[in-house]
Design an enzyme around this catalytic site. Structure first.
Site, mmCIF file in Angstrom:
data_model
loop_
_atom_site.group_PDB
_atom_site.id
_atom_site.type_symbol
_atom_site.label_atom_id
_atom_site.label_comp_id
_atom_site.label_asym_id
_atom_site.label_seq_id
_atom_site.Cartn_x
_atom_site.Cartn_y
_atom_site.Cartn_z
ATOM 1 N N GLU A 257 0.850 -1.194 0.000
ATOM 2 C CA GLU A 257 0.000 0.000 0.000
ATOM 3 C C GLU A 257 0.876 1.230 0.000
ATOM 4 O OE1 GLU A 257 -3.671 -1.497 2.802
ATOM 5 O OE2 GLU A 257 -2.491 0.204 3.462
ATOM 6 N N HIS B 248 -7.003 2.806 6.025
ATOM 7 C CA HIS B 248 -5.983 2.285 6.941
ATOM 8 C C HIS B 248 -5.216 3.436 7.577
ATOM 9 C CE1 HIS B 248 -5.438 -1.929 4.951
ATOM 10 N NE2 HIS B 248 -6.644 -1.738 5.455
#
Lengths: 393, 296
Positions: free
Chosen positions: B211, B250
């Site tokens: 990510e 996140h």
């Protein structure tokens, strides 16, 4: 969550980190005038500072921080700063504070360090400028020290704080005071569940005191449960959130407004990020990032869909669900419920459903036979369909 | 073989509420040996849905039921204490599924449990891990997996499912899939998992899902270049379209304004490709690249 300067100073003040005499947060030119009058005429301050309260850096460069030696100057600056756009943040609040005499400027921060999974103290004799720039041009001037687990548990020892400011070459006459301030800053960082407490500049005043002239504080939203929900920091007009982002936040939905026309709704941050990527690679642009979260209920699905559809730019919606903790039948029921709740809407929903109880979900959608819902078997197919429908709409 | 869990894994579940029960039951149905649940007030009873005993403490689950792995499903405010309790009870592998654990709590946990304790902690805020055909601890839906030779590691739960699903449709199975979680402080890092895969004779290729934010992927990539240059490694970094300075779900997924660089998806892709790793632009392409690398 980020605090603005005057909130950061409030937090410092209650934790024993020295800050300038308390100022006033103002929302209008008249309020600024009244505050400036009090500090200059009644309290005998030589001048006030008028400072934009926005959650972004570079305020000074953008004209958001001004020195005002008179009440009239304060009025004029306030008129210019209120309503100013600083990197997309509109200034709705300015902070008026008695000006401090600056003899020297330093830099000091405590932050969470992802790489070492602990705290990092950063200290430099060169303050008032971007620390990244100092780090590039004169790396020796920037002292970095990791906090050990024992120091985290028992509080930063004063001798360690003294070592740090000495190593950063602070003048001898301020080292003791700066060390005390660093000990208090670290205690504040821990007590308030901060992930960043930054002072730039930390100043030495003409009369030799060391105080935090600015305050940048980030608090850990996940720790809100042990700080009364951090409600004390929620002040209207400060966040400058997009209205849809604000609404999403109040409902506990993770939503970020983007500038395209394909609404995106999925479960799990990674999958939603990947969905934005796939939409772009199919020639479209996502209108938003929305993560309904793990274990999304039918109700959360309906709320989320309503939110995405209320963005006037949205021409189609890509619902991308891979069930893990989230169950397919809940998602399908949410879509059915949302379409009933929202009445008629012109956009088509392209639904892609896999994972836990996906078959059950697909069956529910098929039986509901909703005119606004198009089902697609794969993420790629669904992205292509959503982009096509957005272009047609 | 597999990494971290196998047929000898004996799980105690901390947090036997509705989510804990739903997923533990699913794990059990898959064949995972769930040996106990813990609940301070329900000690001495039977966890009806799973037909296993409930103990007041993890310690009892270890001594009386032989638990060697814990699955933590308690709410975030209690997660720190739950992990520390499992660690003190002598559990070897702790899988913390719970999301929303404060950074300061995890800093303390990481230091005690991982750095000094040397215990395997996975998560928090993670989907857990599965060794297809052997054991499933966490919330990964087992029906999309099958045994095979690709080791999969990921920071994102649902994205892991996506890639696993696409690999399975191409007939490619998994040795172990580990979802490490997307938080700033997690127990097991990207590199830890890749090093474990490198040691596992049954893992012949590695797929990873990264990510935006942080530098774990770059660190892992460097190690791959220096240590296992011949192993097929395929990756995807989520967030090519993520704007700078915005947190994308996140807690760790953010490209910092004025940050050190190398945190965006495009930058990570470039760095990793420089290390000989195939990096895809999306999950389907990652599966496709893996198929090609395995064929060649």
């Amino acid at each position: 969550m980020d605090l603005v300067e005057f909130q950061g100073k409030q937090l410092f003040r209650r934790n024993g980190v020295p800050v300038p005499a308390e100022g006033t947060a103002c929302r209008s030119v008249d309020e600024v005038e009244a505050a400036a009058r009090q500090y200059i005429e009644d309290d005998g301050a030589t001048a006030v500072m008028v400072k934009a309260q926005v959650k972004t850096g570079g305020r000074g460069k953008a004209g958001g921080v001004k020195y005002a030696p008179s009440v009239d100057d304060a009025r004029e600056h306030a008129a210019n700063i209120l309503g100013l756009d600083i990197k997309g943040h509109t200034v709705n609040v300015v902070y008026v504070e008695p000006a401090s005499d600056i003899a020297e400027e330093y830099y000091l921060s405590v932050m969470h360090d992802r790489v070492n999974k602990g705290e990092l103290i950063i200290c430099s004799r060169e303050g008032g400028v971007e620390i990244e720039e100092v780090n590039r041009t004169n790396p020796q001037a920037v002292v970095k020290r990791q906090v050990t687990p024992a120091e985290r548990q028992d509080g930063l020892p004063r001798e360690v704080a003294l070592e740090v400011v000495t190593e950063a070459n602070f003048p001898e006459d301020v080292r003791e005071e700066a060390a005390d301030l660093l000990v208090a800053l670290f205690a504040a960082y821990l007590a308030e569940d901060a992930t960043l407490t930054e002072i730039n500049p930390l100043i030495k005043t003409d009369d030799g005191r060391v105080i935090a002239l600015d305050a940048k504080v980030t608090l850990d939203g996940n720790a809100a449960f042990r700080h009364d929900g951090y409600a004390e920091w929620q002040i209207e007009g400060i966040d400058n959130d997009d209205p849809l982002e604000a609404e999403a936040k109040s409902k506990g939905i993770q939503y970020v407004k983007l500038d395209g026309d394909v609404g995106v709704l999925g479960n799990g941050a990674g999958l939603v990020m990947a969905t934005l990527d796939v939409v772009a690679q199919n020639g479209g642009r996502a209108a938003n990032f929305l993560d309904v979260g793990g274990g999304a209920s039918a109700d959360a699905m309906a709320e989320s869909l309503g939110l995405v559809l209320s963005d006037p730019n949205v021409k189609s919606v890509f619902v991308n669900i891979f069930g893990g903790i989230t169950r397919g039948e809940e998602v399908a029921n949410g879509i059915v419920e949302a379409t009933q709740r929202l009445g008629e809407f012109p956009q088509k929903l392209v639904v892609r459903l896999d994972g836990t109880n996906a078959e059950e979900g697909r069956r529910i959608l098929e039986e509901a036979d909703l005119p606004s819902v198009v089902s697609e078997p794969t993420m790629q197919d669904a992205a292509a369909a959503a982009v096509r429908l957005a272009n047609e709409g | 073989m597999s990494i971290f869990i196998d047929e000898n894994t004996k799980v105690v579940v901390q947090g036997i509420g509705s989510q804990g029960t739903f997923h533990a039951k699913r794990n059990q149905a898959y064949g995972t040996s769930i040996v106990a649940g813990t609940h301070p007030k329900k000690s001495g009873t039977t966890w009806e849905e799973l037909d296993v005993p409930v103990f007041a403490t993890v310690k009892e689950a270890v001594t009386e039921a032989g638990a060697n792995t814990s699955m933590v499903m308690v709410p975030a405010p209690f997660t720190k204490d739950a992990i520390l309790e499992a660690y003190e009870a002598g559990v070897q592998t702790i899988v913390a599924v719970t999301e929303g654990v404060p950074v300061h709590d995890m800093t303390e946990v990481y230091d005690t449990v991982v750095r000094r304790g040397g215990v395997r902690l996975i998560g928090p805020n993670c989907p857990g891990l599965i060794s297809p055909g052997k054991s499933n601890v966490g919330i990964i839906p087992a029906d999309i997996t099958m045994p095979g030779k690709v080791g999969l590691v990921s920071r994102s739960g649902t994205l892991t499912y996506q890639i696993m699903h696409e690999l399975a449709q191409a007939g490619i199975g998994i040795s172990t899939c580990v979802g490490i979680g997307g938080d700033p402080v997690i127990g097991t890092q990207f590199l830890d998992v890749i090093q474990a895969f490198a040691q596992d004779p049954d893992t012949e290729a590695i797929a990873f899902v990264g990510e935006i934010g942080g530098s774990e992927e770059q660190k892992a990539g460097e190690w791959i270049r220096d240590n296992i240059p011949d192993t097929p490694v395929v990756g995807y970094i989520a967030g090519f379209e993520a704007p700078e300075g915005k947190q994308m779900g996140h807690a760790g997924a953010i490209v910092k304004e004025g940050g050190p660089g190398g945190e965006s998806a495009a930058e990570k892709k470039e760095i990793l490709e420089g290390y000989g790793i195939s990096v895809a632009m999306n999950p389907s392409e990652a599966a496709q690249l893996m198929i090609e690398r395995l064929d060649s």
